[in-house]
Design an enzyme around this catalytic site. Structure first.
Site: not given
Length: 313
Positions: A81, A207
């Site tokens: 990510d 998250t």
């Protein structure tokens, strides 16, 4: 179709998925736009017999990542990510979708595993995918770039604007003491935080650091942002969810210049000038394949419903 490839060349284990992806695209007559920083990993590569440029009809060498992206139809991101956050700064509002190949750890946005690259490419070439549009947050304040300090520019003469896909973060150098931050919501006092730090997160970033700090998980597409203190001094201080069309004003109550600001992991010093955080006009597009859902990703990545007793049996 033109595919840009973005990856961190210093990450271990990159070469195998990079070569596999290029081979899969090469075999389907797709054009791959590769930044020069990744060419050192191309020994050997598909379609290349003696390391000559003429032997790479489907491989375009670009000077940098921006050039690679600018001529592409899809951006293939190989990494985690963090690499997608890096790529977001280059593709925001270009309407070029991102396909993330996860070679990192959790990978909430980079959700395709290396062994799934070929199937993912087939789905995309068949047009069997959807676009997941992710909104960003803008932070703006008056300040001087660190490299420009001492050149006669006044802080009040320069407005700095940064766009975050995950979060904006305020904290103190070294994390050895608390930071004091005042937050106003649409002009009204929300709270004065005394904490290790303060996170302003998007649903996409919920998250990430927000989750570690005890903040809520927010489904992407929800028009909100979350104000989450990091280890607040007062235990009753909790995260607050506010509408996306709100205007947050963040003021650092630290006169000693030890406060830091970061957007999506890029950090810099910050003074006492107020920081305004609002919905960004920018966004990115993530490719979502038919078998992927947000809650499926949560269950897999966070191991929801996993019974450890079943593993021992």
């Amino acid at each position: 179709m033109n595919w840009a490839v973005i990856a961190n060349p210093d990450k271990p284990g990159l070469q195998a998925p990079l070569l596999a992806a290029i081979r899969i695209l090469h075999n389907r007559n797709q054009t791959v736009r590769l930044p020069s920083s990744l060419f050192g990993l191309m020994e050997p590569h598909p379609g290349q017999s003696d390391n000559k440029e003429a032997d790479k009809p489907h491989l375009v060498r670009c000077t940098n990542e921006n050039e690679s992206v600018s001529g592409s139809d899809i951006v293939l991101v190989i990494g985690g990510d963090g690499t997608i956050l890096h790529t977001a700064q280059r593709v925001m509002n270009l309407e070029i979708p991102i396909l993330g190949i996860n070679t990192g750890r959790l990978g909430f946005m980079a959700s395709i595993q290396p062994q799934e690259i070929e199937a993912a490419v087939e789905q995309i070439l068949a047009g069997n995918y959807e676009i997941d549009r992710r909104k960003m947050l803008t932070a703006s304040f008056q300040g001087i770039l660190p490299e420009k300090q001492g050149e006669g520019t006044k802080a009040d003469e320069l407005t700095r604007v940064f766009h975050a896909l995950n979060e904006h973060l305020f904290y103190k150098k070294g994390h050895v003491s608390l930071i004091s931050v005042t937050v106003r919501l649409n002009g009204q006092l929300l709270n004065r935080y005394l904490a290790d730090g303060l996170i302003i997160t998007t649903p996409t970033g919920s998250t990430a650091y927000n989750l570690s700090a005890g903040g809520p998980i927010v489904m992407p597409g929800t028009d909100v942002m979350v104000v989450t203190p990091v280890s607040p001094h007062t235990l009753t201080t909790r995260p607050v969810v506010v509408p996306l069309d709100s205007k947050l004003q963040i003021t650092i109550d630290e006169p000693d210049g030890t406060a830091l600001y970061a957007y999506d992991g890029i950090q810099m010093p910050i003074g006492q000038n107020p920081v305004t955080i609002t919905a960004s006009p920018n966004h990115i597009q993530l490719i979502r394949l038919p078998h992927q859902t947000y809650f499926q990703t949560l269950r897999n990545k966070l191991m929801w419903g996993l019974d450890q007793r079943e593993k021992r049996e």
